[in-house]
Design an enzyme around this catalytic site. Structure first.
Site, short mmCIF file in Angstrom:
data_model
loop_
_atom_site.label_atom_id
_atom_site.label_comp_id
_atom_site.label_asym_id
_atom_site.label_seq_id
_atom_site.Cartn_x
_atom_site.Cartn_y
_atom_site.Cartn_z
N ARG A 49 27.31 -32.45 30.42
CA ARG A 49 28.25 -33.47 30.94
C ARG A 49 27.49 -34.53 31.71
O ARG A 49 27.82 -35.72 31.63
CB ARG A 49 29.30 -32.81 31.85
CG ARG A 49 30.35 -32.04 31.05
CD ARG A 49 31.11 -31.04 31.91
NE ARG A 49 31.81 -31.65 33.02
CZ ARG A 49 32.11 -30.99 34.15
NH1 ARG A 49 31.77 -29.72 34.31
NH2 ARG A 49 32.75 -31.61 35.10
N LYS B 180 35.51 -37.63 42.42
CA LYS B 180 36.52 -38.59 41.95
C LYS B 180 37.93 -38.02 42.10
O LYS B 180 38.82 -38.69 42.60
CB LYS B 180 36.28 -38.93 40.46
CG LYS B 180 34.92 -39.53 40.16
CD LYS B 180 34.77 -39.90 38.70
CE LYS B 180 34.85 -38.74 37.75
NZ LYS B 180 33.75 -37.74 37.88
N ARG C 37 32.72 -25.03 42.45
CA ARG C 37 34.13 -25.47 42.41
C ARG C 37 35.04 -24.37 41.87
O ARG C 37 34.80 -23.83 40.81
CB ARG C 37 34.29 -26.71 41.52
CG ARG C 37 35.77 -27.04 41.30
CD ARG C 37 36.01 -28.31 40.57
NE ARG C 37 35.10 -28.55 39.49
CZ ARG C 37 34.83 -29.76 38.99
NH1 ARG C 37 35.41 -30.81 39.52
NH2 ARG C 37 34.01 -29.90 37.99
N ARG D 231 36.41 -23.64 36.08
CA ARG D 231 36.61 -24.34 34.81
C ARG D 231 35.56 -23.89 33.80
O ARG D 231 34.39 -23.77 34.16
CB ARG D 231 36.48 -25.85 35.03
CG ARG D 231 37.78 -26.51 35.39
CD ARG D 231 37.63 -27.91 35.88
NE ARG D 231 36.77 -28.79 35.10
CZ ARG D 231 36.58 -30.07 35.39
NH1 ARG D 231 37.19 -30.61 36.43
NH2 ARG D 231 35.79 -30.82 34.66
N ARG E 296 35.46 -44.24 30.52
CA ARG E 296 34.18 -43.51 30.51
C ARG E 296 33.20 -44.08 29.52
O ARG E 296 32.08 -43.56 29.41
CB ARG E 296 34.45 -42.06 30.10
CG ARG E 296 34.67 -41.13 31.24
CD ARG E 296 35.01 -39.79 30.61
NE ARG E 296 34.36 -38.74 31.29
CZ ARG E 296 34.96 -38.00 32.22
NH1 ARG E 296 36.19 -38.25 32.57
NH2 ARG E 296 34.32 -37.01 32.78
P1 AP5 Z 1 35.82 -33.25 42.33
O1 AP5 Z 1 36.67 -34.11 43.18
O2 AP5 Z 1 36.52 -32.23 41.46
O3 AP5 Z 1 34.81 -34.14 41.45
P2 AP5 Z 1 35.04 -35.00 40.15
O4 AP5 Z 1 34.17 -36.19 40.28
O5 AP5 Z 1 36.51 -35.21 39.92
O6 AP5 Z 1 34.40 -34.00 39.10
P3 AP5 Z 1 34.87 -33.53 37.66
O7 AP5 Z 1 33.85 -32.47 37.30
O8 AP5 Z 1 36.31 -33.11 37.62
O9 AP5 Z 1 34.68 -34.82 36.85
P4 AP5 Z 1 34.45 -34.98 35.36
O10 AP5 Z 1 34.43 -36.44 35.25
O11 AP5 Z 1 33.27 -34.27 34.79
O12 AP5 Z 1 35.66 -34.15 34.73
P5 AP5 Z 1 37.06 -34.56 34.11
O13 AP5 Z 1 38.03 -33.55 34.53
O14 AP5 Z 1 37.35 -36.00 34.36
O15 AP5 Z 1 34.76 -32.53 43.28
C1 AP5 Z 1 33.84 -31.58 42.77
C2 AP5 Z 1 33.67 -30.45 43.79
O16 AP5 Z 1 33.03 -30.98 44.95
C3 AP5 Z 1 34.99 -29.84 44.28
O17 AP5 Z 1 34.81 -28.47 44.49
C4 AP5 Z 1 35.27 -30.58 45.61
O18 AP5 Z 1 36.00 -29.76 46.50
C5 AP5 Z 1 33.85 -30.84 46.11
N1 AP5 Z 1 33.72 -32.09 46.88
C6 AP5 Z 1 34.36 -33.27 46.66
N2 AP5 Z 1 33.96 -34.21 47.56
C7 AP5 Z 1 33.03 -33.60 48.35
C8 AP5 Z 1 32.26 -34.04 49.47
N3 AP5 Z 1 32.35 -35.29 49.95
N4 AP5 Z 1 31.41 -33.17 50.03
C9 AP5 Z 1 31.31 -31.87 49.56
N5 AP5 Z 1 32.03 -31.40 48.52
C10 AP5 Z 1 32.88 -32.25 47.91
O19 AP5 Z 1 36.76 -34.46 32.54
C11 AP5 Z 1 36.56 -33.20 31.93
C12 AP5 Z 1 36.32 -33.42 30.43
O20 AP5 Z 1 37.48 -34.05 29.81
C13 AP5 Z 1 35.17 -34.36 30.05
O21 AP5 Z 1 33.92 -33.68 30.04
C14 AP5 Z 1 35.58 -34.84 28.66
O22 AP5 Z 1 35.33 -33.88 27.68
C15 AP5 Z 1 37.10 -34.99 28.80
N6 AP5 Z 1 37.51 -36.34 29.22
C16 AP5 Z 1 38.16 -36.69 30.38
N7 AP5 Z 1 38.38 -38.02 30.44
C17 AP5 Z 1 37.85 -38.54 29.30
C18 AP5 Z 1 37.73 -39.85 28.81
N8 AP5 Z 1 38.21 -40.92 29.50
N9 AP5 Z 1 37.11 -40.04 27.61
C19 AP5 Z 1 36.64 -38.99 26.90
N10 AP5 Z 1 36.71 -37.71 27.33
C20 AP5 Z 1 37.31 -37.48 28.52
#
Ligand code: AP5
Length: 215
Positions: A171, A13, A127, A160, A88
């Site tokens: 998660r 994402k 990552r 992270r 979410r």
């Molecule tokens: P990446 O692009 O980083 O993936 P992502 O989907 O953004 O993954 P996240 O782990 O950041 O998502 P998340 O939803 O768990 O975390 P968030 O920060 O939102 O890609 C992942 C890896 O794969 C990278 O190394 C990339 O290079 C690689 N990659 C990408 N595309 C690829 C491809 N096509 N092929 C191969 N490799 C690839 O949230 C973190 C925490 O914050 C949550 O757990 C929660 O506690 C809190 N939080 C955030 N938003 C909310 C909300 N709205 N409500 C409540 N809590 C929230």
């Protein structure tokens, strides 16, 4: 234009939101990045969010909804936003629809990135991010004991804290319990486009660009 990136942790994402934002000149709003910044700065939001994030659980809806409403009201959101990590939960999605309706807008497209769980765990554990310039890398076979450095600025890369395997598994459970129901929520509104997230980053982007609504 308002675009929502939907998908499990590690689906890509953030990677895609950044590319789309650049290509379409939209604001990239990552709630995970906002929260991590708040934790790093020790703000009241950061102190509240940190224990939830450390456990791999969601920060309470009222906090997140308040945060998003405040950000959507900022002038740089007026040209359009890519939402990465929000909504979410169903209450967050309903609150988003209401908040957008009040300013005469709506969610135009939801990209659901579909990636199998075994690949998600590989991506999450591989990552690395740069603490200086924010670049993200995928290091599937890091050299044992060696420091991983940023290709762009040379800083030592970090992982992270919530990418540790036991937190990553939590998660994923939280995603399937609380976030996956949004797939049907948005599908029933006719704005969800399912994207095969198992392609190269460039091909995923190509599929998204081909599925944008007419502007
Ligand atoms: P990446 O692009 O980083 O993936 P992502 O989907 O953004 O993954 P996240 O782990 O950041 O998502 P998340 O939803 O768990 O975390 P968030 O920060 O939102 O890609 C992942 C890896 O794969 C990278 O190394 C990339 O290079 C690689 N990659 C990408 N595309 C690829 C491809 N096509 N092929 C191969 N490799 C690839 O949230 C973190 C925490 O914050 C949550 O757990 C929660 O506690 C809190 N939080 C955030 N938003 C909310 C909300 N709205 N409500 C409540 N809590 C929230």
């Amino acid at each position: 234009m308002i675009i929502v990136m939907l998908g499990p942790p590690g689906a890509g994402k953030g990677t895609q939101a950044e590319l789309l934002a650049e290509r379409l000149n939209l604001m990239h709003l990552s709630t995970g990045d906002v929260l991590r910044e708040a934790v790093a700065q020790g703000t009241p939001l950061g102190r509240l969010a940190e224990p939830y994030m450390a456990r791999g659980e969601l920060v309470p809806d009222d906090v997140m909804i308040g945060l998003i409403k405040e950000r959507l009201g900022k002038p740089d959101a007026a040209r359009g936003v890519i939402l990465d990590g929000f909504p979410r939960t169903l209450p967050q999605a309903q609150a988003l629809n209401q908040a957008l309706a009040q300013i005469g807008q709506k969610v135009d497209r939801v990209f659901y990135l579909r990636v199998p769980v075994d690949e998600l765990l590989v991506r999450i554990s591989g990552r690395y991010t740069c603490p200086r310039c924010g670049a993200t890398y995928q290091r599937r076979q890091p050299r044992p004991g060696a420091e991983e450095r940023c290709d762009a600025c040379g800083a030592v890369l970090e992982q992270r804290p919530d990418d540790r395997i036991e937190v990553a598994r939590r998660r994923l459970d939280v995603y399937f319990e609380q976030t996956a129901p949004l797939i049907e929520f948005y599908r029933s509104q006719g704005i969800l486009v399912e994207i095969n997230g198992m392609q190269s980053i460039e091909d995923v982007l190509k599929d998204e660009l081909a599925a944008l609504p007419a502007r």
